[in-house]
Write a protein that holds these residues in place. Structure first.
Motif, short mmCIF file in Angstrom:
data_model
loop_
_atom_site.label_atom_id
_atom_site.label_comp_id
_atom_site.label_asym_id
_atom_site.label_seq_id
_atom_site.Cartn_x
_atom_site.Cartn_y
_atom_site.Cartn_z
N ILE A 56 0.86 -1.19 0.00
CA ILE A 56 0.00 0.00 0.00
C ILE A 56 0.90 1.24 0.00
N ALA A 57 0.89 1.96 -1.11
CA ALA A 57 1.68 3.19 -1.21
C ALA A 57 0.88 4.42 -0.80
N VAL A 75 -5.45 3.52 -8.00
CA VAL A 75 -5.43 2.32 -8.84
C VAL A 75 -4.84 1.14 -8.08
N ILE A 76 -5.27 -0.06 -8.52
CA ILE A 76 -4.69 -1.32 -8.09
C ILE A 76 -3.65 -1.73 -9.14
N VAL A 110 -1.39 -0.63 -4.23
CA VAL A 110 -2.39 0.44 -4.27
C VAL A 110 -1.64 1.76 -4.26
N ARG A 111 -1.86 2.58 -5.28
CA ARG A 111 -1.18 3.87 -5.39
C ARG A 111 -2.00 4.78 -6.28
N ARG A 112 -1.54 6.03 -6.38
CA ARG A 112 -2.15 6.97 -7.32
C ARG A 112 -1.59 6.70 -8.72
N GLY A 129 -5.62 6.74 1.00
CA GLY A 129 -6.64 6.33 0.04
C GLY A 129 -7.13 4.92 0.28
N CYS A 130 -6.31 4.07 0.87
CA CYS A 130 -6.69 2.68 1.15
C CYS A 130 -6.25 2.37 2.58
N SER A 131 -7.21 2.42 3.51
CA SER A 131 -6.88 2.23 4.92
C SER A 131 -6.88 0.77 5.34
#
Length: 835
Positions: free
Chosen positions: A216-217, A312-313, A287-289, A221-223
């Motif tokens: 998870i970067a 995005v995944i 998971v990153r922008r 955005g993704c907790s």
């Protein structure tokens, strides 16, 4: 959200005799918008049974393929003999299990089944398709082919769950938890005072280091991200009937077993899931922008160019899905039964921030069932349970094996707490609920409550909408019943009423309506295209607009600086529908930026804002003067037996301005003008004395031909726009009722010759000043030009009415007033009295 009543009963033991209408009433009383209750299978009667195809005879000589079949229906036909049926479908074979409607059955649409002779054979029933049974789109076409385990002669109405009631619920943005059977069941349990069997209460194995790798970067955005792996999925496994039917009743189309299970769990728990074909993944899931310019082909087959704000995944190759919106085609699960079906899948159950998901969905115009839920808030604590539920169903229905590895990445977070007085709901509702009721209702919602007079409330993870004391008060009030709130009228402070501004607004509306205009209400938005159509100069102040951050339409992102485009659109719309004689008006605000606006601080909700806070809020707003505007086209006076009609003209638009001004007690001065969007030769400037200075308050006239063409308006359309706030300042206060004199009027006519360039308004002003207090009214009744007057000259004929308030005027007094008026006009305008 469509909620089948039979599915709802799985989590709440509703009373046996409770109908969908009864449940609807309870949920509406609790604050849910249950729009309707759909009755499934209400017009269906049997016998409808499972049959097995024994033989198929192809009938020749007909325009379309026809088959004569014998079908074993067991003892359902009373004889045990095979049933002979003629059928045109071809998607079944000998040995298949099918659904058979026997003579006497009535299918949806009042379609009665009877024995009949057709194609030279006697058909004793019908082999049914999904459409004929009202199943909707089941993802296939033609006859329903059942799996082999179903026994011949079984009642197909019960097997296919054809009779049910479905609650159709319009879920508001703040109630995202009700986009699941779990959330709706919770509300039903509260409404009926019954316990809830929470489907999310599952035993979930602890995370370990053997799960599929995830990186998870962007933890904001993704907790939370849970990943589970399932192997050994049976390629021939199909979704069982109960699963397909629940999806269909909820409005979803069955696709394949793995996809159906993820959709089912999403509907059950409210947690969107995604399944990846592990053989198509390349390295860890990330998971990153997105990086600007990256591309992704989504499951709908569309190749999309990604934005830097898109979440995005990814895997080692780059983006493989739009987080919370839609997966990518590269890792799509292959259908069961396909040549290379997916036997190993990685299950994703993640929690994404609502804001980037909502913006991505709108940016790409891609709304999905997942994005609808993430936008409204998903329970982050349900991710692990949803992944486990998916794994359990794959093991049960697809013969799969769950790998021991469990990946779970979570960002640090703490439960949200709200401090609220125990009597706060009482003070909001005006009802004495008491502490016990408040605590009980909040606990039913799922809150943990501590304290006595001052309560500390821990908000449940599935209610992100509960953020302040008023939200908690609303929960207590709705569960206690809005219908139980007493009807009380507010007590306004004595001596207050409408402001002068409000009174003027109302008087203007009544006056224009009395003059034959019809009021319209338009949205206060427009776009750059409207400004171009108006023909405004580049430096025109009306081009300086306030832009809306999230406009209703991308074509109209700005707040209006003039009311005319909205009126033009209304006139064009009505003219296009056959109404050609139109006179429309609107009163409202325009928005004029000062360039000094600043973003205000968020105002408090637990107290009245201070004067300084209110002042900062006002400073953040553009100027918002109130205006009145009209637009006219077609006939102003209709033709008939009484005489000829008259088309609307620029003078009518000017008179509309005078009508508005009279309601403010203001007399307008009208002068020729040249300004967009009006015809340069038929444009009037409307002036009034404001704070001792003659000020432009509006314009009126005929529109420029280029403007009418650009907006699609009838030729010679006329318009007027005037500033009501300036008129209010120019006015003398409340307009007095007209005084009817008991003394007679003395009328004197005068014709004056002036240069053609002299405005009639200047002549009128000079006459009024010279005539003095005895002048009651002045009317221009004739304008004449001709050779006898000389080139560049015009004759203006006026009717002057004189009257005294306390006596009857003598002829000498009226004549003296007339001569004084003429002398004033001669001195100020160079007029010559016409003989």
């Amino acid at each position: 959200m469509r909620a089948p009543l039979s599915w709802l009963r799985e989590y709440v033991d509703l009373p046996a005799g409770e109908s969908g209408r009864d449940v609807q009433a309870k949920l509406i009383a609790a604050g849910l918008e249950v729009e309707r209750v759909e009755q499934l299978g209400g017009d269906l009667t049997g016998p409808l049974v499972v049959g097995q195809v024994l033989t198929i005879e192809e009938l020749e000589g007909f325009r379309k393929p026809i088959r004569f079949c014998t079908v074993d229906v067991g003892q359902a036909n009373g004889t045990g003999e095979p049933q002979e049926i003629v059928c045109g479908a071809r998607n079944f074979a000998v040995g298949d299990k099918v659904v058979v409607a026997l003579p006497g059955a009535v299918l949806p649409g009042d379609f009665a089944i009877a024995e009949r002779k057709t194609y030279g054979k006697v058909s004793r029933g019908m082999i049914c398709s999904g459409d004929e049974l009202g199943l909707g789109d089941d993802g296939s076409h033609g006859i329903i082919v059942l799996t082999p385990e179903h026994e011949v002669g079984t009642d197909a109405i019960e097997l296919l769950q054809l009779v049910d009631e479905v609650l159709d619920i319009a879920v508001t943005p703040d109630r995202g938890y009700c986009l699941s059977m779990r959330g709706i069941a919770r509300e039903a349990a509260i409404a009926y005072g019954l316990p809830l069997r929470d489907p999310a209460l599952l035993d979930v194995p602890a995370p370990n280091a053997h799960g599929y790798p995830v990186q998870i970067a962007d933890p904001a955005g993704c907790s939370r991200f849970t990943a589970r792996t399932v192997t050994g999925i049976d390629a021939e496994a199909r979704s069982p009937i109960w699963l397909q039917r629940r999806l269909q009743k909820a409005g979803m189309r069955p696709v394949s077993l793995t996809v159906d299970i993820t959709n089912y769990v999403m509907l059950e728990l409210g947690q969107p899931l995604h399944a990846y074909d592990r053989s198509r993944l390349d390295g860890p899931i990330g998971v990153r922008r997105a990086q600007p310019g990256e591309k992704l082909t989504t499951l709908d087959g569309t190749k999309r160019v990604l934005d830097a704000e898109d979440l995005v995944i990814t895997d080692n190759r780059g983006p493989i899905g739009l987080a919370g919106v839609m997966g990518g085609a590269d890792t799509e699960i292959a259908d069961h039964g396909a040549a290379q079906s997916s036997s190993e899948v990685v299950i994703e159950a993640a929690h994404f921030d609502p804001v980037p998901v909502a913006r991505t969905a709108r940016r790409h115009k891609l709304t999905s069932e997942a994005s609808k839920r993430f936008e409204r808030g998903v329970d982050p604590q349900a991710a692990s349970a949803a992944a486990q539920r998916t794994v359990d169903l794959l093991v049960l229905l697809a013969g799969a094996t769950a790998e021991a590895g469990v990946t779970e990445i979570t960002a640090p977070s703490a439960p949200r707490t709200i401090a609220v007085r125990a009597d706060h709901p009482d003070r909001v509702a005006g009802v004495a609920y008491g502490r016990e009721t408040v605590v009980r209702r909040l606990q039913q919602v799922g809150c943990d409550v501590y304290g006595q007079d001052e309560l500390i409330v821990t908000v449940p993870s599935w209610r992100p909408d509960l953020t302040d004391p008023n939200d908690l008060a609303e929960e207590v009030i709705r569960l206690e019943g809005y219908e139980n709130l007493p009807a009380t009228l507010p007590q306004p402070p004595a001596g207050r009423g409408l402001t002068n501004r409000q009174r003027l607004h109302r008087r203007v509306g009544r006056a224009l309506a009395g003059a034959g205009y019809t009021e319209v209400l338009n949205y206060p938005f427009f776009g750059d295209e409207a400004l171009e159509h108006l023909g405004l100069e580049a430096d025109d102040p009306r081009r300086s607009t306030v832009r809306v951050a999230n406009p209703l339409s991308d074509a109209e992102p700005a707040l209006r600086t003039t009311m005319l485009p909205g009126l033009f659109a209304a006139l064009r719309r009505n003219d296009g529908r056959g109404e050609h004689d139109l006179a429309l008006f609107e009163t409202g605000l325009v928005f004029l930026p000062t360039g000094k606006e600043v973003t205000p601080a968020r105002l408090p909700i637990d107290r009245r804002p201070t004067d300084e806070e209110i002042a900062s809020l006002d400073a953040a707003l553009p100027r918002q003067p109130r205006r009145a505007a009209v637009v006219l086209a077609g006939a102003r006076e209709q033709a008939g037996w009484w005489g000829k009609g008259r088309p609307a003209g620029w003078a009518d638009a000017v008179e509309a301005g005078r009508t508005v001004a009279r309601e403010a007690g203001v007399e307008l001065t009208v002068r020729q003008d040249q300004t967009a969007p009006f015809h340069p030769g038929r444009c009037a400037a409307l002036f009034a004395v404001v704070d001792g200075t003659e000020t432009l308050v509006g314009n009126a006239g005929e529109l420029h031909p280029r403007v009418t063409k650009a907006f699609g308006l009838p030729e010679r359309t006329c318009a007027m726009e005037i500033d009501l706030d300036l008129l209010e300042r120019a006015g003398t206060g409340p307009v007095e009722a007209p005084h009817v004199s008991a003394f007679p009027v003395a009328t004197q006519d005068v014709a004056l010759v002036v240069d053609a360039s002299v405005p009639a308004a200047d002549v009128e002003a000079a006459l009024k000043d010279g005539a003095g207090e005895l002048l009651e009214s002045l009317r221009l009744f004739d304008v004449f030009t001709g050779e006898q007057l000389g080139e560049g000259k015009k004759s203006l004929a006026y009717a002057l009415r004189f009257r005294a308030a306390d006596r009857t005027l003598t002829a000498d007094e009226a004549t003296a007033a007339r001569e004084a008026a003429v002398q004033s006009a001669v001195e100020r305008t160079g007029a010559v009295l016409r003989g």
